[in-house]
Structures are given as C-alpha cells and as structure tokens.
Scaffold this active site. Structure first.
Site, PDB file in Angstrom:
ATOM      1  N   TYR A  19       0.841  -1.199   0.000  1.00 35.24           N
ATOM      2  CA  TYR A  19       0.000   0.000   0.000  1.00 35.24           C
ATOM      3  C   TYR A  19       0.873   1.244   0.000  1.00 35.24           C
ATOM      4  CZ  TYR A  19      -2.999   3.782   1.389  1.00 35.24           C
ATOM      5  OH  TYR A  19      -3.636   4.982   1.416  1.00 35.24           O
ATOM      6  N   LEU A  43      13.306  -4.062  -7.362  1.00 35.19           N
ATOM      7  CA  LEU A  43      14.640  -4.648  -7.177  1.00 35.19           C
ATOM      8  C   LEU A  43      14.695  -5.636  -6.018  1.00 35.19           C
ATOM      9  CD1 LEU A  43      15.185  -1.772  -8.659  1.00 35.19           C
ATOM     10  CD2 LEU A  43      17.544  -2.215  -8.005  1.00 35.19           C
ATOM     11  N   SER A  81      14.963  -8.565  -3.813  1.00 31.48           N
ATOM     12  CA  SER A  81      15.241 -10.007  -3.851  1.00 31.48           C
ATOM     13  C   SER A  81      16.610 -10.272  -3.247  1.00 31.48           C
ATOM     14  CB  SER A  81      15.262 -10.548  -5.290  1.00 31.48           C
ATOM     15  OG  SER A  81      15.578 -11.933  -5.289  1.00 31.48           O
ATOM     16  N   LYS A  89       9.180 -16.442  -3.358  1.00 28.36           N
ATOM     17  CA  LYS A  89       7.999 -15.602  -3.095  1.00 28.36           C
ATOM     18  C   LYS A  89       8.200 -14.169  -3.571  1.00 28.36           C
ATOM     19  CE  LYS A  89       5.656 -16.342   0.882  1.00 28.36           C
ATOM     20  NZ  LYS A  89       5.520 -16.634   2.338  1.00 28.36           N
ATOM     21  N   ALA A 111      14.047  -5.577 -12.136  1.00 25.08           N
ATOM     22  CA  ALA A 111      15.457  -5.955 -12.082  1.00 25.08           C
ATOM     23  C   ALA A 111      15.529  -7.464 -12.233  1.00 25.08           C
ATOM     24  CB  ALA A 111      16.077  -5.529 -10.756  1.00 25.08           C
ATOM     25  N   TYR A 141      16.214 -18.892  -7.444  1.00 23.09           N
ATOM     26  CA  TYR A 141      16.414 -17.522  -7.931  1.00 23.09           C
ATOM     27  C   TYR A 141      16.126 -17.449  -9.432  1.00 23.09           C
ATOM     28  CZ  TYR A 141      18.931 -13.047  -8.587  1.00 23.09           C
ATOM     29  OH  TYR A 141      19.289 -11.752  -8.881  1.00 23.09           O
ATOM     30  N   LYS A 159      13.032 -15.364 -11.161  1.00 24.90           N
ATOM     31  CA  LYS A 159      13.254 -14.228 -12.061  1.00 24.90           C
ATOM     32  C   LYS A 159      12.690 -14.501 -13.454  1.00 24.90           C
ATOM     33  CE  LYS A 159      15.530 -11.191  -9.458  1.00 24.90           C
ATOM     34  NZ  LYS A 159      14.997  -9.847  -9.170  1.00 24.90           N
ATOM     35  N   ARG A 199      29.464 -13.525  -1.983  1.00 25.01           N
ATOM     36  CA  ARG A 199      29.833 -13.401  -3.399  1.00 25.01           C
ATOM     37  C   ARG A 199      31.328 -13.190  -3.544  1.00 25.01           C
ATOM     38  NH1 ARG A 199      24.944  -9.893  -5.985  1.00 25.01           N
ATOM     39  NH2 ARG A 199      24.883  -8.974  -3.918  1.00 25.01           N
TER      40      ARG A 199
END
Ligand code: UDP
Length: 310
Positions: free
Chosen positions: A62, A73, A75, A91, A114, A145, A149, A186
C-alpha cells in the site's frame, strides 16, 4: 517523478535511490531488510524527498498518493543468500513481482523489473544475447532464484500485453561496488575481505570459470536510461570485459599487495555457470549505454570502501 524502489535499502537499490534523488525525483524506498540494510540509506534520512518503508513486498503493497514509476529490485541476489532463503526468494520473485505490478497498474506508473543474467543459467551460448533462452535446471540449487526471475519476466510481459502496462526488464549481470555486504558470500566481497585481512583468496574449483564485472555507477546509469526509454523487451546490463575467477583473484592480490596467495576449494554450487559475459549490443544501440569504469579502477574504489569495514 514520484518513484517506489523495492529493495531500496539493498546494494543496487540504494545506489539507484541516490541517483533518482540527484535527478530531482521523489523516492520511496521499500525493503524488509533481510539482505538490505538501513546503513545503505542512512545518509538519506531526514530528507523531505525521501521516505523509507520497512515492508515485505511479498505481502500486499500500500502506497498513499500518486506514483509515476515502480522499480522492482527486491530479492536476495547472492547465491549463498538465496540458497539459504529459498522460499523467500521464490515468493519475492513471484508474489512480490505480482504485487509490484499490481501497484504500478493501479497508479498508472511505469514499471521496471530488475532481472538477472541467471535467467541464462549455465549458458551454452557465449556471450549471452537477450535472444538466448538459457540453460536452467528447474530443480537445481540455483533454481529458486533463476526460476523466480524467469517467472517475474513472464509476469511483467503478461502485464504489458494484457494491461498495456509500461514495463521494462533489465537483465543485470555481476555488479560490484561500495555497499555490497561483506558477508554476502559473493566473490567480490569474499576476495576483498580475504585480501585486506592478509588471508589467501578462496578460489572455488580451478578458477577457470569466468565472470564479467560491472561497476555500480555504470549499472545505475544503464538502469536510469532504461527507465527513461520506451523499451519493453529485456535489455542486458553488464560489463562485457570477461575474466577468469583465477585471474580476478590474482588481480585483487596485486592491487591490495596481499602476499597470502590463493587456495583452491571444492565449494562450487551445482550449476555454477562456467562462463558469463553479456552481449550488450541492445543496450548500446537502444540506450547509447556502455560501461565506462575499468575493472581495475572499480576495484580500487571498492577496496577503498571495504578497507574501513573489514
Ligand atoms: N567464487 C570463488 N570464491 C569465492 C566466492 C565465489 O571462487 O570465495 C566463484 C564462484 O564459484 C563463481 C564466481 O566466483 O564461479 C562468482 O560467484 P558469485 O557468488 O559472486 O556469483 P555468481 O556470479 O555465481 O552468481
């Protein structure tokens, strides 16, 4: 414009908020902070053109008042994160995208998704053009993932075709820079943190796998140009300069003067792509965009930022 950025407290999201504000737009950043952090937006607190809302976009969104753009974006994006958060990742890519699209439709706002180079999976075509449909294992560890996407892209196009929503899809390749989470797993934060601590760099496998790293300011420029464009088909955004992970490790050791060397570890996640490099012909042609920051320069800037935090 009055713009909502979901994932606005994340690495890319927060830089995008900075850019939108610098362009004179009003920004609402939304984030549930599972991988984002208010540290990334602390410098924006108190501005009257900026608002932060802590919310999980998997639930109904809302927003009071008008919106001109919704940039989705939100995630988890690091393999370690999304493998630890498989259901949240699925989700946010599915229900979160549905909610963000529904909001954009309700407000008559343009929408930017994204997406990711992970839609190409472990690619059999190299470099990857947008016309390549990918090689994804639907039940592999990365599928949570990749498939989220891919579904998000399908849903975005369905809203475009069915409801004439003004949509855009950015396929973001490996991106790096200040505000990456030190512990996100990463390769960029791992290697830089190890180098700054004087530890050996952990190369997974033999390091012959390749990636192509884009500095954050270049990526944000590409996202902003895409937002202002009227391109509805997916556009790759990334740096086409490709390096092997082994050479990348050597480069970081050289720049930081780390003499601890490299160790090889058998920690590659199943489906870890062997090669990745964007074909950016579309972005060049449609957006007049191409990366400006060299890997060496971007790494120096990133290492400087990490130096105070390790
Ligand atoms: N990698 C590595 N050492 C590390 C972290 C990652 O060798 O400490 C490798 C990983 O196996 C992959 C590449 O670096 O081949 C990039 O991994 P990252 O997790 O950054 O993201 P990806 O591009 O796989 O989504």
């Amino acid at each position: 414009m009055r713009v909502l950025v979901t994932g606005g407290a994340g690495f890319i999201g927060s830089h995008l908020c900075d850019r939108l504000l610098a362009e004179g737009h009003q920004v609402i950043a939304m984030d549930n902070l599972i991988t984002g952090s208010t540290r990334n937006i602390a410098h924006l607190a108190g501005r009257d053109d900026f608002l932060f809302i802590k919310h999980n976009v998997t639930n109904y969104i809302y927003i009071a008042g008008p919106l001109d753009a919704v940039l989705h974006l939100a995630s988890p994006a690091s393999p370690i994160d999304y493998i630890q958060l498989p259901i949240q990742t699925l989700k946010v890519g599915s229900l979160g995208t549905l909610n963000a699209l529904g909001l954009a439709r309700e407000k008559g706002a343009r929408f930017l998704l994204a997406s990711t180079s992970e839609v190409y999976g472990d690619p059999l075509v190299h470099p990857q053009p947008e016309t390549y449909h990918g090689n994804v294992d639907p039940v592999g560890p990365r599928s949570v993932y990749d498939e989220a996407k891919r579904f998000a892209e399908a849903l975005t196009m369905a809203y475009h075709h069915t409801h004439r929503l003004d949509t855009r899809i950015a396929r973001i390749f490996n991106c790096y820079g200040p505000r990456m989470r030190l512990e996100d797993g990463r390769v960029v934060p791992n290697f830089i943190a190890q180098a700054l601590r004087g530890e050996p760099l952990t190369v997974y496998g033999d390091g012959s796998q390749t990636r192509s790293f884009c500095y954050i300011s270049d990526l944000v420029e590409g996202l902003y140009r895409l937002l202002l464009s009227s391109e509805h088909q997916p556009v790759n955004l990334g740096n086409p300069h490709e390096v092997s992970i082994l050479d990348f490790a050597r480069m970081i050791n050289t720049i930081t003067g780390n003499s601890a060397g490299i160790i090889f570890q058998d920690r590659r996640i199943k489906g870890d792509p062997e090669k990745r490099r964007p074909d950016i012909t579309r972005a060049r042609t449609l957006l007049g965009w191409e990366p400006q920051v060299s890997l060496e320069e971007g790494l120096r800037l990133t290492i400087e930022w990490f130096r105070d935090r390790v």
